[in-house]
Design an enzyme around this catalytic site. Structure first.
Site, PDB file in Angstrom:
ATOM      1  N   GLY A   1      15.875  35.876   6.360  1.00 15.27           N
ATOM      2  CA  GLY A   1      14.790  35.215   7.068  1.00 15.27           C
ATOM      3  C   GLY A   1      15.215  33.803   7.430  1.00 15.27           C
ATOM      4  N   CYS A   2      14.522  33.200   8.403  1.00 16.38           N
ATOM      5  CA  CYS A   2      14.885  31.846   8.832  1.00 16.38           C
ATOM      6  C   CYS A   2      14.633  30.816   7.726  1.00 16.38           C
ATOM      7  CB  CYS A   2      14.151  31.475  10.112  1.00 16.38           C
ATOM      8  SG  CYS A   2      12.353  31.695  10.054  1.00 16.38           S
ATOM      9  N   TRP A   3      13.468  30.896   7.074  1.00 13.17           N
ATOM     10  CA  TRP A   3      13.175  29.975   5.974  1.00 13.17           C
ATOM     11  C   TRP A   3      14.173  30.130   4.829  1.00 13.17           C
ATOM     12  CZ3 TRP A   3       9.984  25.936   6.203  1.00 13.17           C
ATOM     13  CH2 TRP A   3       8.952  25.937   7.147  1.00 13.17           C
TER      14      TRP A   3
ATOM     15  N   THR B   1      17.180  31.072   4.917  1.00 12.03           N
ATOM     16  CA  THR B   1      18.495  30.563   5.315  1.00 12.03           C
ATOM     17  C   THR B   1      18.620  29.088   4.975  1.00 12.03           C
ATOM     18  OG1 THR B   1      18.805  32.207   7.064  1.00 12.03           O
ATOM     19  CG2 THR B   1      20.027  30.154   7.277  1.00 12.03           C
ATOM     20  N   GLY B   2      17.630  28.280   5.385  1.00 16.01           N
ATOM     21  CA  GLY B   2      17.670  26.861   5.071  1.00 16.01           C
ATOM     22  C   GLY B   2      17.560  26.601   3.580  1.00 16.01           C
TER      23      GLY B   2
END
Length: 314
Positions: free
Chosen positions: A115-117, A119-120
């Site tokens: 997921g994008c979140w 990843t960070g």
């Protein structure tokens, strides 16, 4: 010899972004299902089984259905949905996760795109748990804001409708049961779920992910230099993930949600005060880039034995 690729769900936001990155690459051959046959299970089955690598850009249930339609032993799958991120038999598609993970990916048949979140979050936290700076049972908090394209077509329509954007900034996930939390917990190596406080901003794309740390209260009282050194060592030489120098972060008064632009890069910052013993770790990425399409293309390159950054926007 070209690698045959089928994007199932290629007309959604992520699928379009992936197709753009694959366009014009002679080492790849895209399998296209005519529009009239996209809902035909037989046509989808044929395309899924004809591909060397399939990229699924579908809702969770549809992604599971697509995997079930693959009846050969060779087609490899990259799933951009949430369906398989913590499923047995699937490799988590964040090549930078930890030493040796890229090699594990290269030998995997089933890959779950992050997921994008996460990843960070994982880019900031996993090196610190590996280094022993953040204990597995530490009460970790993560917050930030994403562009509204991360909500797909429905949210894009909401923000770009004739009545204008509904708000400039909106918190969500207030019930603390967000679908990204299991992958954050597992792959960060945490014993307990992090407190996840996401928000969406009135920006089409872009993302800031922040992890605050009370360094003075943590075992061993790690310093800003300790934290920065662990992150810098984890991503040394990476063409995609970079860590801003401590002195550069110290001279930065703010970080914008669009910091990396419409690219597939991921940049990390360590902000803080040695006097207060506090830190704010910040990851900047494009939610449609390294947070979605860029990650899928990076994983495709790894599976296909191609240069890892081929087709990426860096």
């Amino acid at each position: 010899m070209t690698t045959k690729i089928f994007i199932d769900g290629g007309h959604g936001t992520t699928g379009i972004e992936i197709a753009d990155r694959l366009a014009g690459r002679p080492e790849l051959s895209l399998i296209i299902v005519p529009e009239a046959q996209r809902r035909d299970a037989g046509a989808r089955r044929d395309a899924l089984n004809a591909a060397d690598i399939v990229i699924l850009c579908l809702p969770d249930d549809a992604a599971r259905e697509a995997v079930a339609l693959i009846d050969n032993g060779k087609t490899r799958v990259i799933d951009a949905s949430t369906a398989h991120r913590v499923a047995d038999g699937w490799t988590y598609g964040f090549p930078e996760l930890e030493p040796g993970h890229r090699e594990k990916l290269a030998n995997s048949r089933f890959v779950a795109n992050p997921g994008c979140w996460p990843t960070g979050f994982l880019a900031l936290v996993r090196p610190l748990t590996l280094a022993g700076l953040v204990p597995a049972d530490w009460p970790v908090t993560v917050s930030g804001a994403s562009g509204y394209s991360g909500g797909g077509k429905a949210m894009i329509a909401e923000y770009e409708g004739t009545d204008g954007a509904p708000t400039a900034f909106r918190a969500y996930g207030l019930g603390l049961g967000h679908k990204h939390v299991p992958e954050m917990t597992r792959y960060a190596g945490l014993s307990h779920p992090p407190l996840f406080a996401p928000a969406v901003a009135n920006a089409y794309r872009g993302m800031l992910v922040e992890v605050p740390l009370q360094l003075r209260a943590m075992p061993g009282a790690p310093t800003l230099t300790d934290v920065h050194a662990a992150l810098a060592a984890a991503y040394a030489g990476s063409p995609i993930v970079s860590v801003a120098a401590l002195e550069d972060s110290g001279a930065t008064g703010n970080v914008e949600i669009e910091h990396v632009g419409a690219t597939d890069r991921l940049q990390l910052f360590v902000f803080g005060s040695a006097t207060s013993g506090q830190a704010r770790l910040v990851a900047t990425l494009d939610n449609l880039g390294k947070g979605a399409a860029g990650a899928a293309v990076q994983n495709l390159n790894i599976l296909a034995g191609l240069p890892e950054t081929a087709g990426l926007r860096l």
